[in-house]
Enzyme design. Structure first.
Site, PDB file in Angstrom:
ATOM      1  CG  ASP A  83     130.973  48.022  -2.803  1.00  0.00           C
ATOM      2  OD1 ASP A  83     130.788  49.275  -3.157  1.00  0.00           O
ATOM      3  OD2 ASP A  83     130.414  47.756  -1.598  1.00  0.00           O
TER       4      ASP A  83
ATOM      5  CD  GLU B 147     127.917  52.406   0.555  1.00  0.00           C
ATOM      6  OE1 GLU B 147     127.321  53.182   1.590  1.00  0.00           O
ATOM      7  OE2 GLU B 147     127.370  51.579   0.204  1.00  0.00           O
TER       8      GLU B 147
END
Lengths: 418, 418
Positions: free
Chosen positions: A100, A165
């Site tokens: 991400d 994350e």
């Protein structure tokens, strides 16, 4: 051995650069990780790894004490783990990278579109290229290199391509709870090729400071929540000073503020000539590598309720812990993987590695504390640009990191064939 | 004389209460004053006054140095002035009341709907009932009373029903520029029946405090605009202290902070773990009855550029003057109208009037400084609720004020017939 690896890498730079560009072009902001994970999955299958591809179950995760996310629906956000099963008898290694990326922010500040993967002077530009698709590519390249050089390993290698994350680590939490752990882990976040055996964790706080409204012309009839916020800000500064005074870890000796408390946002009042009766303050407090989130929360809350001000004694600052959190992480400086990493770094780069403690949290904290997998954070990439416009990575550093990772895997997992 | 007036008022309380309720029910927030002004116009016509009803010309007003508004289109916001032409040879009097009301704010905090005009225990509730439709009603009632008692006057009485007082005074400015001025004025803002010969003016400021962004974990690489704002707030507090130390006017002796500087709003930063690079601060600074707006602006700007902080010296706080402003106003304490008001107050109420300086600005400043019409602010109404939920007025105070106004008009304008 290292000659073969370097030669192979030199022959595959163009191919690898193309693949990194494709990863960047699949802008994978929160909720939009599907496309890029398909690319990763296909690559892992091509390399012959066992691929575990799944949708993290938010309804299950939500009960975990370290689950921290702004959502529980991950239906368009799969996790991918590829396992290179060793022949047995060797130590296993997790290679963990999040897929991400944070939003690009103000597009006008980007010289090239954030998802172009534009290349110039050996640098690739794009949101996520340094945080941390460059690191992921280095890991994938290391696996591909050893595979194509027909290496066999005793220990297992697990490649994590995780979501979330940037928003609290639910992807790594899901991977770890699914059993994808190992004897140790490497997390190639952008450390600028420094070795971070210790990672600072962090938690976000939201404070509500109350006052009492009145007309601005008779402001003495009210209590200004903005004036009271000055006491709150000063109490935070004092707490930061005290906490950092206690830090003795030599890894922090070059860091001006090892455990910063950042006040990131303030908002209060709604009319120039009314006394503001409410102010909201948001920030993040750093959690030392050996601290627990709980003890830091307690210390912070205590400082907030001890502010020396009559009004605030009677109307205490309200503290909420919200949004993201990152667990701190720490690996023994004498851990075998630390030794291997330093040795291989020196072999490849030609000078001793710099060892520091990270000023920010990574998924290494979850790997260590929940997955019992001691983690080292080390990767290519320019930290300062990680969340900013014109994020870029030096491609040569990516290949250098790939070489170091290849050598580490070969040694840690007891490779044969080179 | 006063017996006849009191008797007439006693006989007309129900009718007057009904009319006040109608005025309140026509919620006349900025841009929505049309309906209530029709009621006022009709009433003035019914009383036989010469009615001047017009749309203020924003394109013309905008060139005036004291024009201050958030709009120039007043097409749905007429001004109304009713003139009771005297027989000549007497002093004229402006009776000035604004008809606009501030928005009701959070409806949940109102016990009764804000535009209900609900009555209980001799109090009428509603947005604008105290600020200042109750005062307006008292003026209208005084005119009606004298008219119906067949009084004739030597001097003219001008009743102003103006828009826009809550947003900078464009309504009174337009009335004054149209020639509706007089030898003196009464402005029945809610003073709780205190006499305010001096009115504080005020100006709004907006400050921009700049910092430099960085990741919260390495916040020492940036400069926090929130931390810098603490210096700015403290500089404002210091300036307020210094300015108030200079105030020697005995009318302010019971006021804890005669000339307050209120910081009403703060907003800055956008992410808990980023160093905020911009903070906006909005507030209002009180302007003493004998100060000029210009000198106060200069003093404030000077204080902002003299803040002792290296960063702020190199990145000075930016000061804008925006939104509303109110000119200060002052009438000689020995002015004849002051004497009459005090005397009539004591006659009606039975005790001496309290004389103070107002902590906020009114249209009295424009009347005095632009219209050359010395003004006294005096009216019924509970100041503390003026801009708050559950605004109310004690109806008995409205009638008391009407009685006082009747007596003042009769004396100042040299009435005959009672």
């Amino acid at each position: 051995m290292s000659t073969k690896i370097r030669k192979w890498l030199n022959q595959h730079k163009d191919e690898a650069t193309d693949f990194l560009q494709k990863l960047v072009q699949e802008g994978s902001e929160q909720g939009n990780e599907f496309g890029v994970q398909q690319l990763v999955k296909k690559q892992l299958e091509r390399l012959g790894l066992d691929v575990d591809y799944w949708i993290p179950d938010g309804d299950e995760l939500i009960n975990h004490r370290y689950f921290c996310a702004t959502r529980t629906d991950f239906s368009k956000s799969p996790n991918v783990v590829g396992t290179w099963k060793g022949d047995g008898g060797g130590k296993s290694l997790v290679l963990n990278g999040h897929i991400d990326v944070v939003p690009p922010g103000d597009l006008k500040q980007w010289e090239h579109p954030p998802y172009s993967g534009y290349i110039e002077d050996g640098k690739m530009f794009g949101r996520g290229v340094t945080d941390m698709k460059g690191g992921n590519l280095a890991l994938l390249l290391a696996i591909q290199c050893l595979k194509e050089l027909n290496v066999s390993l005793k220990g297992d290698v697990l490649f994590h391509s995780v979501i979330e994350e940037e928003s609290g680590g639910a992807g790594t939490l899901a991977a770890v709870l699914r059993g994808h752990t190992a004897d140790a882990a490497l997390v190639p976040e952008p450390t600028n090729m420094k070795i971070f055996p210790k990672q600072q964790g962090s938690i976000w706080f939201r404070l509500t400071v109350n006052g009492m409204s009145a007309h601005g012309g008779t402001r003495y009839e009210g209590v200004s929540a903005i004036e009271k916020s000055v006491h709150v800000i000063q109490a935070i500064q004092k707490l930061e000073y005290e906490r950092n005074n206690r830090v003795e870890d030599p890894l922090y000796q070059n860091t001006p503020i090892p455990l910063p408390i950042n006040i990131g946002k303030i908002e209060g009042g709604n009319w120039p000539s009314s006394v503001p009766d409410e102010v909201f303050i948001e920030g993040r407090i750093g959690v030392g590598p050996n601290e627990s989130l709980e003890s830091v929360k307690e210390e912070f809350e205590y400082a907030m309720c001890k502010i020396e001000d009559n009004w605030l004694q009677q109307h205490p600052v309200q503290v909420e812990w919200f949004g993201a959190q990152w667990l701190p992480g720490s690996i023994d400086l004498e851990h075998e993987l630390m030794g291997i990493l330093q040795k291989k770094y020196e072999e490849v780069v030609g000078e001793p590695a710099v060892i520091e403690a990270s000023p920010w949290g990574t998924d290494g904290g979850l790997l260590t504390q929940v997955g019992n997998t001691p983690s080292i954070v080390f990767g290519p990439g320019v930290t300062a640009y990680a969340h900013y416009p014109n994020e870029y990575i030096e491609l040569e550093k990516v290949f250098q990191a790939a070489e170091i990772f290849s050598l580490i895997i070969y040694e840690w997992c007891e490779g044969e064939g080179l």
